[in-house]
Design an enzyme around this catalytic site. Structure first.
Site, PDB file in Angstrom:
ATOM      1  N   PRO A 115       0.820  -1.214   0.000  1.00 33.40           N
ATOM      2  CA  PRO A 115       0.000   0.000   0.000  1.00 33.40           C
ATOM      3  C   PRO A 115       0.856   1.266   0.000  1.00 33.40           C
ATOM      4  CG  PRO A 115       0.160  -0.875   2.225  1.00 33.40           C
ATOM      5  CD  PRO A 115       0.933  -1.822   1.334  1.00 33.40           C
ATOM      6  N   GLY A 116       0.432   2.249  -0.741  1.00 36.28           N
ATOM      7  CA  GLY A 116       1.100   3.548  -0.758  1.00 36.28           C
ATOM      8  C   GLY A 116       0.130   4.619  -0.305  1.00 36.28           C
ATOM      9  N   ARG A 117      -0.828   4.922  -1.184  1.00 39.51           N
ATOM     10  CA  ARG A 117      -1.788   6.000  -0.921  1.00 39.51           C
ATOM     11  C   ARG A 117      -2.564   5.788   0.385  1.00 39.51           C
ATOM     12  NH1 ARG A 117      -4.083   8.744  -5.292  1.00 39.51           N
ATOM     13  NH2 ARG A 117      -3.560   6.930  -6.577  1.00 39.51           N
TER      14      ARG A 117
ATOM     15  N   ARG B 165      -1.203  16.375  -9.071  1.00 37.52           N
ATOM     16  CA  ARG B 165      -2.346  15.486  -9.285  1.00 37.52           C
ATOM     17  C   ARG B 165      -3.557  16.158  -9.945  1.00 37.52           C
ATOM     18  NH1 ARG B 165      -4.934  12.918  -6.155  1.00 37.52           N
ATOM     19  NH2 ARG B 165      -4.853  10.944  -7.249  1.00 37.52           N
TER      20      ARG B 165
ATOM     21  N   TYR C 178      -4.278  14.377 -13.429  1.00 41.35           N
ATOM     22  CA  TYR C 178      -5.377  13.396 -13.421  1.00 41.35           C
ATOM     23  C   TYR C 178      -6.741  14.050 -13.225  1.00 41.35           C
ATOM     24  CZ  TYR C 178      -1.270  10.747 -11.752  1.00 41.35           C
ATOM     25  OH  TYR C 178      -0.022  10.213 -11.563  1.00 41.35           O
TER      26      TYR C 178
ATOM     27  N   CYS D  75       2.935  29.285 -15.360  1.00 39.91           N
ATOM     28  CA  CYS D  75       2.433  29.854 -16.616  1.00 39.91           C
ATOM     29  C   CYS D  75       1.817  28.800 -17.517  1.00 39.91           C
ATOM     30  CB  CYS D  75       3.567  30.590 -17.314  1.00 39.91           C
ATOM     31  SG  CYS D  75       4.231  31.867 -16.251  1.00 39.91           S
TER      32      CYS D  75
ATOM     33  N   TYR E 269       1.813  10.934  -3.275  1.00 35.55           N
ATOM     34  CA  TYR E 269       1.971  11.429  -4.646  1.00 35.55           C
ATOM     35  C   TYR E 269       1.860  12.956  -4.702  1.00 35.55           C
ATOM     36  CZ  TYR E 269       1.170   6.467  -5.236  1.00 35.55           C
ATOM     37  OH  TYR E 269       1.263   5.110  -5.103  1.00 35.55           O
TER      38      TYR E 269
HETATM   39  N1  LLP Z   1       2.811  -1.442  -6.030  1.00 31.88           N
HETATM   40  C1  LLP Z   1       3.134  -1.082  -7.282  1.00 31.88           C
HETATM   41  C2  LLP Z   1       3.861  -2.024  -8.126  1.00 31.88           C
HETATM   42  C3  LLP Z   1       2.760   0.168  -7.782  1.00 31.88           C
HETATM   43  O1  LLP Z   1       3.065   0.500  -9.028  1.00 31.88           O
HETATM   44  C4  LLP Z   1       2.044   1.059  -6.951  1.00 31.88           C
HETATM   45  C5  LLP Z   1       1.634   2.391  -7.431  1.00 31.88           C
HETATM   46  C6  LLP Z   1       1.761   0.658  -5.635  1.00 31.88           C
HETATM   47  C7  LLP Z   1       2.148  -0.607  -5.211  1.00 31.88           C
HETATM   48  C8  LLP Z   1       1.043   1.545  -4.662  1.00 31.88           C
HETATM   49  O2  LLP Z   1      -0.252   1.820  -5.058  1.00 31.88           O
HETATM   50  P1  LLP Z   1      -1.231   2.640  -4.078  1.00 31.88           P
HETATM   51  O3  LLP Z   1      -1.462   1.770  -2.845  1.00 31.88           O
HETATM   52  O4  LLP Z   1      -0.557   3.884  -3.708  1.00 31.88           O
HETATM   53  O5  LLP Z   1      -2.439   2.835  -4.878  1.00 31.88           O
HETATM   54  N2  LLP Z   1       0.721   9.200  -9.103  1.00 31.88           N
HETATM   55  C9  LLP Z   1      -0.567   8.544  -9.074  1.00 31.88           C
HETATM   56  C10 LLP Z   1      -0.510   7.139  -8.498  1.00 31.88           C
HETATM   57  C11 LLP Z   1       0.487   6.239  -9.188  1.00 31.88           C
HETATM   58  C12 LLP Z   1       0.538   4.858  -8.604  1.00 31.88           C
HETATM   59  C13 LLP Z   1       1.675   4.099  -9.168  1.00 31.88           C
HETATM   60  N3  LLP Z   1       1.844   2.794  -8.622  1.00 31.88           N
HETATM   61  C14 LLP Z   1      -1.548   9.433  -8.329  1.00 31.88           C
HETATM   62  O6  LLP Z   1      -1.167  10.505  -7.883  1.00 31.88           O
HETATM   63  O7  LLP Z   1      -2.710   9.091  -8.217  1.00 31.88           O
END
Ligand code: LLP
Length: 419
Positions: free
Chosen positions: A276-278, A314, A318, A344, A373
């Site tokens: 998990p990231g977000r 973002r 997006y 700009c 992000y």
């Molecule tokens: N694992 C892999 C292999 C990934 O590519 C990603 C995110 C994650 C885990 C984590 O995903 P999450 O839990 O954060 O959804 N910049 C974009 C999001 C790009 C996500 C890329 N990969 C944004 O601001 O929405």
């Protein structure tokens, strides 16, 4: 639990007033709550069974050393996608045996560095990558621990730019070629197969695509085992969405997501990795910005703030929704604003139409849910110094990345070219 809340009309991060931080650090700035980070990580650790699960925080979401150290000290592993991220994670004290390496374009140099560190797993995304990893490992007298990232051709029902599990996306090995890929890996003495991996996208707001993906992985695992492959690790990727406050249906709760994974994958008896990231970092940070001008356009009232698309990309990239709130509550008349930055480009817009209590130049606003992000995608476009980051812990705050001065930024260039 609210980690960002108003006290006597002023927004606080935990026990610290955002106004106070802004006076000390100047704007724009990112402000994170350490307690929120802890809370989110521990929720993951609690909902998955700690013994057979490794939570590999997706470093790309927010890679500040202070964030990584906070999570690492709680037991988190890490999902990295570059040598740079791997170096950050190691420096923050996360041990190699808790690190997985994802990404479609690992170079030989990056593989070598990761093999030297003895990381836990390479998530291999293509056949050519497998061959190169084998060569590099053999040249070092090592065997690389590998899981194949499978592309299950599933629609994650998220924004097209962050959807990764469709056949048309560059990620993973098509599930239809999985048997061949594992057969080839089994022939290579620089490779040790240990698992299977998926990640179908980010900001998923429904459980069903996860369910389809987990079923696909469970079926493949059973088949691969029948063919004699050792599968002891299942990496289910990240992707669980967060509530950005845009009024859309709320994303699935962590408890249901974890229960789904355990129901479908538990019977296989594998170690489960989650990336998990977000959902760990997203709601732990705000971008604090000052209103520079209110400009009455022909059609719109522009709220021109000192944060731009270079600080938080973002919304531009997006069309993402981020809640915007005044840092000092006011009972002003609600007005429509187009909220824009100083860059700009017309795309430098945080919201084309937002209703906010009437604001004056000099007032502060917080752009919410910017912990993931946000700072990591910032740039110095328009020669704007990279936005600083602050971490709050209880009643105290620390600048965990200062704003670079102009000299540092400009002196990276060499004025005299050849000749
Ligand atoms: N694992 C892999 C292999 C990934 O590519 C990603 C995110 C994650 C885990 C984590 O995903 P999450 O839990 O954060 O959804 N910049 C974009 C999001 C790009 C996500 C890329 N990969 C944004 O601001 O929405």
């Amino acid at each position: 639990m609210a980690f960002f809340d108003y006290r006597e009309g002023r927004l606080h991060a935990e026990g610290v007033s955002i106004n106070h931080i802004a006076e000390q650090v100047q704007t724009p700035l990112y402000c994170y709550s350490k307690a929120a980070l802890r809370h989110n990580y521990l929720a993951y650790a609690g909902h998955f069974n700690a013994e057979n699960t490794l939570i590999c925080y997706a470093v790309k979401a927010n890679s500040n050393q202070a964030v990584l150290r906070t999570l690492g000290q709680l037991g988190a592993g890490a999902d990295v996608v570059s040598e740079g991220e791997l170096r950050r994670v190691l420096l923050a004290g996360i041990p190699a045996e808790r690190i997985v390496y994802s990404g479609v374009a690992k170079t030989g140099r990056e593989m070598r560095f990761a093999l030297e560190q003895d990381i836990f797993q390479f998530n291999v995304e293509s056949e050519p990558e497998l061959e190169l990893l084998n060569e590099v490992a053999l040249s070092m007298g090592k065997r690389a621990p590998v899981a194949f990232r499978i592309n299950p051709d599933i629609d994650a029902r998220t924004h097209a730019k962050i959807s990764t599990g469709k056949a048309s996306n560059k990620f993973g090995i098509p599930w239809t070629r999985a048997h061949q890929a594992y057969a080839r890996a089994a022939e290579l003495s620089g490779i040790r197969i240990q698992g299977i991996d998926i990640h179908i996208g980010s900001q998923l707001t429904q459980l069903e695509p996860f369910e389809q993906a987990f079923i696909c992985v469970a079926e493949l695992t059973a088949e691969l085992r029948q063919l004699g492959h050792e599968i002891s690790v299942i990496d289910i990727g990240g992707g669980l969405g967060i509530d950005y406050g845009d009024g859309a249906a709320p994303p699935p709760v962590l408890a249901d997501y974890a229960a789904l994974a355990k129901r479908i994958l538990g019977p296989l008896g594998c170690r489960i990795l989650v990336e998990p990231g977000r959902s760990v970092a997203g709601n732990t940070g705000v971008l604090v910005s000052r209103v520079i001008y209110i400009k009455e356009g022909e059609l719109d009232r522009f709220l021109i703030i000192d944060a731009g698309m270079n600080d938080l990309l973002r919304p531009s990239l997006y069309d993402a929704y981020h809640e915007i709130v005044p840092v000092t509550q006011n009972a002003g008349e609600p007005l429509h604003y187009q909220v824009v930055g100083p860059i700009c480009e017309t795309g430098d817009t945080f919201s084309r139409d937002r209703i906010l209590p009437s604001l004056q130049a000099g007032e502060l606003v917080a752009i919410n849910n910017a912990g993931a992000y946000g700072a990591v995608m910032a740039s110095s476009y328009n020669t704007r110094p990279l936005v600083p980051e602050v971490l709050v812990d209880g009643e105290q705050f620390t600048v965990v990345r200062p704003r670079p001065d102009y000299a540092t930024l400009i002196d990276m260039d060499t004025p005299d070219g050849p000749g």
